[in-house]
Design a protein around this motif. Structure first.
Motif, mmCIF file in Angstrom:
data_model
loop_
_atom_site.group_PDB
_atom_site.id
_atom_site.type_symbol
_atom_site.label_atom_id
_atom_site.label_comp_id
_atom_site.label_asym_id
_atom_site.label_seq_id
_atom_site.Cartn_x
_atom_site.Cartn_y
_atom_site.Cartn_z
ATOM 1 N N MET A 300 0.789 -1.260 0.080
ATOM 2 C CA MET A 300 0.207 0.531 -0.239
ATOM 3 C C MET A 300 1.003 1.019 0.381
ATOM 4 S SD MET A 300 -2.894 -1.358 2.400
ATOM 5 C CE MET A 300 -4.121 0.367 1.633
ATOM 6 N N PRO A 301 1.729 1.447 -1.062
ATOM 7 C CA PRO A 301 2.304 2.637 -0.911
ATOM 8 C C PRO A 301 1.582 4.120 -0.539
ATOM 9 C CG PRO A 301 2.099 1.907 -3.557
ATOM 10 C CD PRO A 301 1.191 0.999 -2.156
ATOM 11 N N LEU A 302 0.576 4.722 -1.237
ATOM 12 C CA LEU A 302 0.427 5.061 -0.569
ATOM 13 C C LEU A 302 0.025 5.945 0.800
ATOM 14 C CD1 LEU A 302 -2.827 5.979 -4.085
ATOM 15 C CD2 LEU A 302 -1.186 7.453 -3.109
ATOM 16 N N THR A 303 -0.654 4.842 1.123
ATOM 17 C CA THR A 303 -0.842 4.738 2.676
ATOM 18 C C THR A 303 0.245 5.406 3.464
ATOM 19 O OG1 THR A 303 -2.511 2.843 2.078
ATOM 20 C CG2 THR A 303 -1.723 3.477 4.656
ATOM 21 N N GLU A 304 1.831 4.111 2.636
ATOM 22 C CA GLU A 304 3.209 4.555 3.246
ATOM 23 C C GLU A 304 3.295 5.546 3.055
ATOM 24 O OE1 GLU A 304 6.460 3.298 5.152
ATOM 25 O OE2 GLU A 304 5.092 1.954 5.091
ATOM 26 N N ALA A 305 3.441 6.244 2.286
ATOM 27 C CA ALA A 305 3.788 7.890 2.138
ATOM 28 C C ALA A 305 2.951 8.383 3.069
ATOM 29 C CB ALA A 305 3.195 8.284 0.572
ATOM 30 N N VAL A 306 1.314 8.726 3.290
ATOM 31 C CA VAL A 306 0.840 9.033 3.923
ATOM 32 C C VAL A 306 1.454 9.312 5.369
ATOM 33 C CG1 VAL A 306 -1.483 9.733 5.182
ATOM 34 C CG2 VAL A 306 -1.604 9.928 2.328
ATOM 35 N N HIS A 307 1.634 8.416 5.551
ATOM 36 C CA HIS A 307 2.087 7.810 7.140
ATOM 37 C C HIS A 307 3.333 7.720 7.358
ATOM 38 C CE1 HIS A 307 3.703 5.882 10.780
ATOM 39 N NE2 HIS A 307 5.434 5.574 9.962
ATOM 40 N N GLN A 308 4.334 8.197 6.354
ATOM 41 C CA GLN A 308 5.392 9.335 6.549
ATOM 42 C C GLN A 308 5.630 10.387 6.195
ATOM 43 O OE1 GLN A 308 7.643 7.388 2.692
ATOM 44 N NE2 GLN A 308 8.982 6.191 4.732
ATOM 45 N N VAL A 309 4.393 11.371 6.143
ATOM 46 C CA VAL A 309 4.232 12.666 5.917
ATOM 47 C C VAL A 309 3.934 13.174 6.985
ATOM 48 C CG1 VAL A 309 3.155 14.457 4.924
ATOM 49 C CG2 VAL A 309 3.897 12.540 3.604
ATOM 50 N N CYS A 310 3.078 11.782 8.054
ATOM 51 C CA CYS A 310 1.832 12.420 9.012
ATOM 52 C C CYS A 310 2.853 12.600 10.216
ATOM 53 C CB CYS A 310 0.980 12.396 9.008
ATOM 54 S SG CYS A 310 -0.490 12.911 8.297
ATOM 55 N N HIS A 311 3.446 11.467 10.059
ATOM 56 C CA HIS A 311 4.440 10.754 11.439
ATOM 57 C C HIS A 311 5.847 10.637 11.422
ATOM 58 C CE1 HIS A 311 0.700 9.831 12.682
ATOM 59 N NE2 HIS A 311 -0.345 9.895 12.215
ATOM 60 N N GLU A 312 6.481 11.057 9.891
ATOM 61 C CA GLU A 312 7.870 11.150 10.140
ATOM 62 C C GLU A 312 8.290 11.957 9.694
ATOM 63 O OE1 GLU A 312 8.878 6.727 8.133
ATOM 64 O OE2 GLU A 312 7.649 5.941 9.346
ATOM 65 N N GLY A 313 7.983 13.416 9.063
ATOM 66 C CA GLY A 313 9.042 14.672 9.434
ATOM 67 C C GLY A 313 8.781 14.051 7.688
ATOM 68 N N LEU A 314 8.662 13.368 6.766
ATOM 69 C CA LEU A 314 8.582 13.171 4.988
ATOM 70 C C LEU A 314 7.915 14.475 4.729
ATOM 71 C CD1 LEU A 314 10.531 11.334 2.967
ATOM 72 C CD2 LEU A 314 8.281 10.498 2.152
ATOM 73 N N PRO A 315 8.831 15.594 4.142
ATOM 74 C CA PRO A 315 8.071 16.728 3.478
ATOM 75 C C PRO A 315 8.152 16.027 2.231
ATOM 76 C CG PRO A 315 10.924 17.200 3.467
ATOM 77 C CD PRO A 315 10.963 15.014 4.155
ATOM 78 N N VAL A 316 6.501 16.632 1.312
ATOM 79 C CA VAL A 316 5.473 16.131 0.521
ATOM 80 C C VAL A 316 6.611 15.902 -0.549
ATOM 81 C CG1 VAL A 316 3.177 17.360 2.321
ATOM 82 C CG2 VAL A 316 5.010 18.174 0.264
ATOM 83 N N GLN A 317 7.128 16.965 -1.150
ATOM 84 C CA GLN A 317 8.386 17.104 -2.189
ATOM 85 C C GLN A 317 8.608 15.486 -2.534
ATOM 86 O OE1 GLN A 317 6.980 18.618 -4.947
ATOM 87 N NE2 GLN A 317 8.158 17.488 -6.549
ATOM 88 N N SER A 318 9.384 15.425 -0.972
ATOM 89 C CA SER A 318 10.061 13.940 -0.622
ATOM 90 C C SER A 318 9.018 13.097 -0.690
ATOM 91 C CB SER A 318 10.899 14.595 0.026
ATOM 92 O OG SER A 318 11.140 15.580 -0.385
ATOM 93 N N ALA A 319 7.912 12.739 -0.575
ATOM 94 C CA ALA A 319 6.727 11.799 -0.914
ATOM 95 C C ALA A 319 6.313 11.539 -1.638
ATOM 96 C CB ALA A 319 5.769 12.061 0.268
ATOM 97 N N LEU A 320 6.521 13.265 -2.795
ATOM 98 C CA LEU A 320 5.820 12.439 -3.825
ATOM 99 C C LEU A 320 6.885 12.259 -5.096
ATOM 100 C CD1 LEU A 320 3.872 13.030 -6.929
ATOM 101 C CD2 LEU A 320 5.386 15.993 -7.171
ATOM 102 N N GLU A 321 8.075 12.308 -4.855
ATOM 103 C CA GLU A 321 8.867 11.734 -5.648
ATOM 104 C C GLU A 321 9.537 10.573 -5.719
ATOM 105 O OE1 GLU A 321 12.626 14.060 -4.508
ATOM 106 O OE2 GLU A 321 11.834 15.491 -5.291
ATOM 107 N N LYS A 322 8.823 10.128 -4.309
ATOM 108 C CA LYS A 322 8.860 8.575 -3.903
ATOM 109 C C LYS A 322 8.274 7.106 -4.825
ATOM 110 C CE LYS A 322 10.672 6.577 0.472
ATOM 111 N NZ LYS A 322 10.006 6.957 1.346
ATOM 112 N N LEU A 323 6.389 8.778 -4.928
ATOM 113 C CA LEU A 323 5.669 7.216 -5.721
ATOM 114 C C LEU A 323 5.798 7.247 -7.183
ATOM 115 C CD1 LEU A 323 2.365 8.786 -3.860
ATOM 116 C CD2 LEU A 323 3.268 6.713 -3.497
ATOM 117 N N LEU A 324 6.111 8.765 -7.588
ATOM 118 C CA LEU A 324 6.594 8.890 -8.948
ATOM 119 C C LEU A 324 7.437 8.049 -9.276
ATOM 120 C CD1 LEU A 324 5.934 12.336 -9.372
ATOM 121 C CD2 LEU A 324 4.791 9.649 -9.966
ATOM 122 N N GLY A 325 8.559 7.703 -8.142
ATOM 123 C CA GLY A 325 10.295 6.801 -8.887
ATOM 124 C C GLY A 325 9.668 5.284 -8.718
ATOM 125 N N ARG A 326 8.753 4.813 -8.425
ATOM 126 C CA ARG A 326 8.423 3.257 -8.429
ATOM 127 C C ARG A 326 8.754 2.835 -8.816
ATOM 128 N NH1 ARG A 326 3.850 1.769 -6.276
ATOM 129 N NH2 ARG A 326 4.388 0.549 -5.542
#
Length: 331
Positions: A300-326
């Motif tokens: 569940m990559p979207l769920t993983e990204a949301v968790h990282q943004v909300c609870h691990e401090g991952l910047p939203v731009q970095s989350a986007l790059e990780k999703l598009l880079g899969r």
């Protein structure tokens, strides 16, 4: 006459209490705060959560035992993460054959239980006595009498039909479904995807991006649902895609609004303030859904990204790059 106790006087609890009363059910709403109960009982309004909405005559109290006395249907209208603690207090006052109807949408932190499972564990009620309500049900629109549909999930079809009769009105159309797992997972997971859509909107992205997020989000929800025994057709209906569309697109959605603040560069605190202190269930549910997916070995990559943004401090731009880079793959 059917008698219902609505335990929780937030926006959705109040709106559903109105639906029940409009359907001819005798309603008592329990409010934690005495001033909310007073406003409901005397003015038939809830200025704290649904200002401007005139309610039909309903009883209201801050005494849960009084609300539960003689109730055929007990509506549990508190946030998912506080359901257990509240139910531990309420359970001794609930009638032995009352139907317990959950309005909460989430997965319990730590135990990874669905709300119906929490209810069964705490109350000792048999599964056939437990029902859940899910669907595209934005409280403000329903309180205004705008047409809406919902799903009542219960393993006992006759009990589901009894709840259906207790809440059907000219503007509120309930359907029944015996797939409780599908109904609950659709309701819990869509909040997480709505956060993702809000983040995308806050970043300035348009409808192509939102459509992609909703579609791939639905794929995640179906994968997890099937792994846990849900019927895919349930997640293609009101409790799945219906609820997903409403929560991901409406400005009335707390989860979408919360995500939008994060996407525009705001902090978690700023997002909380923007939703006026009301609970955005997806903020906590993203962690629980992520853990449940890991336990079932579901990606569940979207769920993983949301968790990282909300609870691990991952910047939203970095989350986007990780999703598009899969890695690319077949749909």
């Amino acid at each position: 006459m059917t008698r219902a106790a609505v335990l929780g006087a937030g926006s959705w609890g109040t709106a559903f209490g109105k639906v029940l009363a409009d359907a001819g059910t005798e309603v008592t709403i329990w409010a934690r705060r005495p001033e909310v109960a007073e406003a409901l009982a005397t003015d038939h309004r809830n200025p704290y959560y649904l200002p401007g909405v005139q309610l039909p005559p309903v009883a209201a109290t801050d005494d849960y035992a009084r609300a539960l006395d003689g109730a055929d249907i007990v509506v549990l209208a508190v946030p998912s993460q506080s359901l257990r603690s509240n139910l531990l207090v309420w359970s001794p006052s609930i009638g032995p054959d009352a139907t317990l109807l959950s309005l909460a949408k989430g997965i319990e932190t730590g135990t990874l239980l669905r709300m119906s499972e929490v209810i069964a564990e705490v109350s000792g009620a048999a599964p056939e006595r437990i029902a859940v309500l899910s669907g595209p049900n934005l409280a403000k629109e329903i309180a205004a009498g705008q047409p809406a549909a919902t799903v009542i999930g219960c393993t006992d079809a006759e009990r589901a039909a009894a709840v259906q009769r207790a809440c059907v009105t000219g503007y509120f159309r309930p359907y029944t479904n015996t797939d409780v797992i599908g109904c609950e997972l659709g309701g819990a997971c869509k909040n997480v995807i709505a956060l993702a859509c809000g983040i995308a909107s806050g970043m300035g992205f348009g409808d192509n991006s939102l459509a992609g997020l909703m579609t791939r989000g639905l794929a995640e929800i179906i994968r997890l649902g099937v792994a846990l025994g849900a019927e895919p057709v349930t997640l293609a209906g009101l409790a799945g895609i219906g609820d997903l569309i409403a929560t991901c697109t409406s400005p009335l959605s707390r989860n979408r609004s919360f995500g939008q603040v994060l996407g525009s560069g705001g902090s978690m605190q700023a997002a909380q303030e923007a939703t006026h202190g009301q609970v955005a269930e997806g903020v906590k549910s993203c962690t629980s859904v992520r853990a449940l997916a890991a336990a079932e070995q579901v990606e569940m990559p979207l769920t993983e990204a949301v968790h990282q943004v909300c609870h691990e401090g991952l910047p939203v731009q970095s989350a986007l790059e990780k999703l598009l880079g899969r890695r690319i793959k077949p749909e």
